[in-house]
Scaffold this active site. Structure first.
Site, PDB file in Angstrom:
ATOM      1  N   GLN A  72     -20.504  -8.928   8.717  1.00 20.79           N
ATOM      2  CA  GLN A  72     -19.048  -9.085   8.832  1.00 20.79           C
ATOM      3  C   GLN A  72     -18.355  -8.589   7.557  1.00 20.79           C
ATOM      4  O   GLN A  72     -18.816  -8.883   6.459  1.00 20.79           O
ATOM      5  CB  GLN A  72     -18.698 -10.564   9.062  1.00 20.79           C
ATOM      6  CG  GLN A  72     -19.293 -11.155  10.330  1.00 20.79           C
ATOM      7  CD  GLN A  72     -18.551 -10.728  11.598  1.00 20.79           C
ATOM      8  OE1 GLN A  72     -17.540 -10.027  11.542  1.00 20.79           O
ATOM      9  NE2 GLN A  72     -19.070 -11.133  12.735  1.00 20.79           N
ATOM     10  N   CYS A 132      -4.010   0.421   8.766  1.00 14.03           N
ATOM     11  CA  CYS A 132      -3.252  -0.828   8.940  1.00 14.03           C
ATOM     12  C   CYS A 132      -1.960  -0.547   9.699  1.00 14.03           C
ATOM     13  O   CYS A 132      -1.360   0.505   9.517  1.00 14.03           O
ATOM     14  CB  CYS A 132      -2.843  -1.402   7.590  1.00 14.03           C
ATOM     15  SG  CYS A 132      -4.219  -1.818   6.532  1.00 14.03           S
ATOM     16  N   CYS A 137      -1.523   6.451   6.710  1.00 15.61           N
ATOM     17  CA  CYS A 137      -2.922   6.215   7.065  1.00 15.61           C
ATOM     18  C   CYS A 137      -2.985   5.395   8.353  1.00 15.61           C
ATOM     19  O   CYS A 137      -2.135   4.572   8.620  1.00 15.61           O
ATOM     20  CB  CYS A 137      -3.582   5.500   5.896  1.00 15.61           C
ATOM     21  SG  CYS A 137      -4.896   4.390   6.283  1.00 15.61           S
ATOM     22  N   CYS A 183     -14.699  -9.735  19.184  1.00 24.06           N
ATOM     23  CA  CYS A 183     -13.781  -8.925  18.374  1.00 24.06           C
ATOM     24  C   CYS A 183     -12.852  -8.114  19.274  1.00 24.06           C
ATOM     25  O   CYS A 183     -12.101  -7.275  18.791  1.00 24.06           O
ATOM     26  CB  CYS A 183     -14.565  -8.025  17.425  1.00 24.06           C
ATOM     27  SG  CYS A 183     -15.798  -7.031  18.258  1.00 24.06           S
ATOM     28  N   CYS A 211       0.826  -1.205   0.000  1.00 24.04           N
ATOM     29  CA  CYS A 211       0.000   0.000   0.000  1.00 24.04           C
ATOM     30  C   CYS A 211       0.861   1.256   0.000  1.00 24.04           C
ATOM     31  O   CYS A 211       1.765   1.391   0.820  1.00 24.04           O
ATOM     32  CB  CYS A 211      -0.887  -0.005   1.241  1.00 24.04           C
ATOM     33  SG  CYS A 211      -1.769   1.522   1.459  1.00 24.04           S
ATOM     34  N   ASP A 215     -22.079 -12.995  20.391  1.00 25.66           N
ATOM     35  CA  ASP A 215     -21.170 -12.300  19.474  1.00 25.66           C
ATOM     36  C   ASP A 215     -21.340 -10.797  19.677  1.00 25.66           C
ATOM     37  O   ASP A 215     -21.831 -10.094  18.801  1.00 25.66           O
ATOM     38  CB  ASP A 215     -21.521 -12.719  18.028  1.00 25.66           C
ATOM     39  CG  ASP A 215     -20.557 -12.151  17.006  1.00 25.66           C
ATOM     40  OD1 ASP A 215     -19.524 -11.578  17.413  1.00 25.66           O
ATOM     41  OD2 ASP A 215     -20.829 -12.277  15.802  1.00 25.66           O
TER      42      ASP A 215
HETATM   43  N1  SAH Z   1     -23.577 -12.142  15.006  1.00 27.19           N
HETATM   44  C1  SAH Z   1     -23.745 -11.103  14.032  1.00 27.19           C
HETATM   45  C2  SAH Z   1     -23.559  -9.700  14.609  1.00 27.19           C
HETATM   46  C3  SAH Z   1     -22.349  -9.475  15.442  1.00 27.19           C
HETATM   47  S1  SAH Z   1     -21.922  -7.782  15.727  1.00 27.19           S
HETATM   48  C4  SAH Z   1     -22.799 -11.324  12.858  1.00 27.19           C
HETATM   49  O1  SAH Z   1     -21.827 -12.045  12.957  1.00 27.19           O
HETATM   50  O2  SAH Z   1     -23.049 -10.748  11.797  1.00 27.19           O
HETATM   51  C5  SAH Z   1     -22.700  -7.415  17.204  1.00 27.19           C
HETATM   52  C6  SAH Z   1     -24.175  -7.135  17.074  1.00 27.19           C
HETATM   53  O3  SAH Z   1     -24.657  -6.828  18.393  1.00 27.19           O
HETATM   54  C7  SAH Z   1     -24.552  -5.965  16.193  1.00 27.19           C
HETATM   55  O4  SAH Z   1     -25.513  -6.384  15.249  1.00 27.19           O
HETATM   56  C8  SAH Z   1     -25.148  -4.946  17.175  1.00 27.19           C
HETATM   57  O5  SAH Z   1     -26.188  -4.179  16.605  1.00 27.19           O
HETATM   58  C9  SAH Z   1     -25.660  -5.833  18.279  1.00 27.19           C
HETATM   59  N2  SAH Z   1     -25.795  -5.238  19.609  1.00 27.19           N
HETATM   60  C10 SAH Z   1     -25.028  -4.275  20.179  1.00 27.19           C
HETATM   61  N3  SAH Z   1     -25.399  -4.037  21.433  1.00 27.19           N
HETATM   62  C11 SAH Z   1     -26.437  -4.868  21.696  1.00 27.19           C
HETATM   63  C12 SAH Z   1     -27.246  -5.108  22.845  1.00 27.19           C
HETATM   64  N4  SAH Z   1     -27.079  -4.422  23.948  1.00 27.19           N
HETATM   65  N5  SAH Z   1     -28.183  -6.059  22.746  1.00 27.19           N
HETATM   66  C13 SAH Z   1     -28.381  -6.763  21.611  1.00 27.19           C
HETATM   67  N6  SAH Z   1     -27.644  -6.571  20.511  1.00 27.19           N
HETATM   68  C14 SAH Z   1     -26.691  -5.646  20.538  1.00 27.19           C
END
Ligand code: SAH
Length: 443
Positions: free
Chosen positions: A281, A79, A76, A401, A70, A374
């Site tokens: 994602q 990365c 930037c 994450c 890059c 997640d």
């Molecule tokens: N499992 C999904 C989303 C993961 S990202 C995937 O892999 O695509 C995390 C998600 O949590 C997001 O969609 C966000 O809007 C949601 N989120 C954030 N805070 C939250 C809360 N307090 N209760 C429920 N969902 C929430």
């Protein structure tokens, strides 16, 4: 020459900067300096316990230094590992994640794998890019410089899908010819703040969202018409209104200016509708690796009832639905839940239900066999953790994450849940981020 210091890089910081020491043992944070390298660095500013510096001259090079693909690698803030051999990046990310878990949660992780990409470039299906002005007051778009709001203009970005480049260039040209201004953070004047582009890797559909200070502006229809003419690959255009002085990118009000207002994509054979406000994602291929691993860890069976918490557009739950009796999903964003429900329909999945609710308010009132969590970076909410503990669910698959909040949460859960396995998936090659996926089992 007073602020030029000779240092040796001994480690990376959690966010991928070189952590260097001078002869007296003082610490310096130096972006782009690699472990083992020696350099003369220029001190930018001093703090009590460390200095922040930039490379002036490298005196000894690491054998793992590579030429960045890059051109903006050092300017930037996106990365931090463009100049490091990818295998080393993976090794380093795994080590840091394991150390974080050890120091916060006191767990010794053994046998963890990190799953990297074969070609760690051009993987991002979503770009969210600010438009603004440079010091000469020229219209620019790009990424923010490391820890600042100064826009580093980009011509190309080697981690973004290549489709984005031409679209962005045409937006800039059209803004100039239609005399449409970018938003200025200081004066709070101007129209276009950000542009969000999302590409379906499988469907090849492209959504462009203009984040604007007002949905009403002169020659809007002609602007959209000309934009579509110049970019026939774009399937839908949305305007999102955000008039507030805030770092939050998207506002509440939206208007579809062209096409359906959403796109489709496919993950592991399941089709997904994605709208502008829904989370999806950014690395399609690694997302398939992540979900496959999460579902494998869950070791599901036909009679299982599963909760997909923080489910977004229902991806994990819907993919797992074929293997279980029932899936329940909970998510806070209304638009994502609308997508999730429709995603169940378009895939003819009849055993999945979705609820729009804050996960912390979600009461687990049914017998569950497995919960997928997640959450966003801030991790699980205490109330949700309490509910999880009360539910006595046997298996929890935690996708995270942010390894720091993940470690905090597994520590809170540790009297009730034992960590059985942890692995990492490199969803964001060349940056310091890494995704953790773990199986927890009820003690
Ligand atoms: N499992 C999904 C989303 C993961 S990202 C995937 O892999 O695509 C995390 C998600 O949590 C997001 O969609 C966000 O809007 C949601 N989120 C954030 N805070 C939250 C809360 N307090 N209760 C429920 N969902 C929430």
């Amino acid at each position: 020459m007073e602020n030029i210091v000779k240092v040796k890089c001994v480690d990376f910081t959690f966010d991928g900067q070189g952590l260097a020491k001078d002869a007296k043992g003082r610490t310096y944070f130096v972006p782009s300096l690699l472990i083992g390298e020696e350099a003369e660095v220029k001190v930018l500013y001093r703090k009590k316990d460390f200095d922040v510096a930039k490379i002036s001259k490298i005196l000894k090079f690491s054998e793992f230094r590579i030429n960045p693909k890059c051109p903006c690698a050092t300017s930037c803030g996106g990365c931090c590992f463009q100049n490091l051999d990818y295998k080393k990046e993976l090794e380093y990310k795994k080590k840091v994640a394991i150390n974080t878990i050890k120091s916060i949660a006191k767990y010794e992780i053994k046998g963890a794998n990190i799953y990297g990409m074969e070609e760690p470039y051009y993987y991002r299906n979503k770009i969210q890019i600010p438009f603004g002005y440079d010091k000469q007051n020229r219209l620019v778009y790009g990424f923010y410089k490391f820890k600042s709001h100064e826009i580093v203009p980009i011509k190309e970005c080697v981690i973004e899908d290549e489709v984005h480049v031409d679209i962005l260039k045409s937006i800039k040209d059209l803004m100039l010819s239609f005399k449409i201004n970018a938003y200025n953070e200081d004066t709070q004047k101007g129209l276009i703040r950000h542009v969000l582009i999302r590409v379906g890797k499988v469907s090849k559909e492209v959504m462009v969202v203009f984040i604007v200070t007002s949905l009403r502006f002169p020659s809007k229809r002609n602007f959209v018409k000309e934009f579509i003419k110049q970019n026939p690959s774009v399937s839908t255009v949305v305007f999102n209104e955000n008039p507030r002085k805030t770092n939050v990118i998207l506002g509440n009000k939206e208007e579809v200016a062209y096409g359906k207002g959403y796109i489709y994509d496919e993950l592991l054979g399941v089709k997904f509708k994605i709208s502008s406000k829904s989370f999806y994602q950014v690395n399609h291929d690694q997302c398939e690796v992540l979900y496959s691993l999460a579902i494998k860890k869950a070791n599901l069976s036909k009679d299982d009832v599963v909760l997909d918490a923080y489910c977004g557009i229902g991806t994990i739950g819907l993919i797992a639905s074929k293997e279980v009796k029932e899936v329940h999903g909970v998510e806070i964003v209304k638009e994502a839940i609308i997508d999730a429900k429709e995603n169940a329909k378009i895939n003819n999945i009849k055993n999945a239900e979705f609820l729009c609710k804050d996960a912390s308010e979600y009461i687990i009132d049914k017998k569950l066999d497995c919960v997928f969590v997640d959450p966003p970076r801030k991790g699980l909410d205490q109330k949700f953790i309490d509910s999880l503990i009360k539910s006595k669910v046997k298996k929890v698959v935690y996708i995270s994450c942010d390894v720091g909040t993940f470690s905090r949460d597994i520590k809170i859960l540790s009297d009730y849940y034992q960590v059985k396995s942890v692995d990492f998936v490199d969803m964001f090659p060349r940056t310091f981020h890494v995704e953790t996926v773990a199986l927890l089992e009820r003690r």
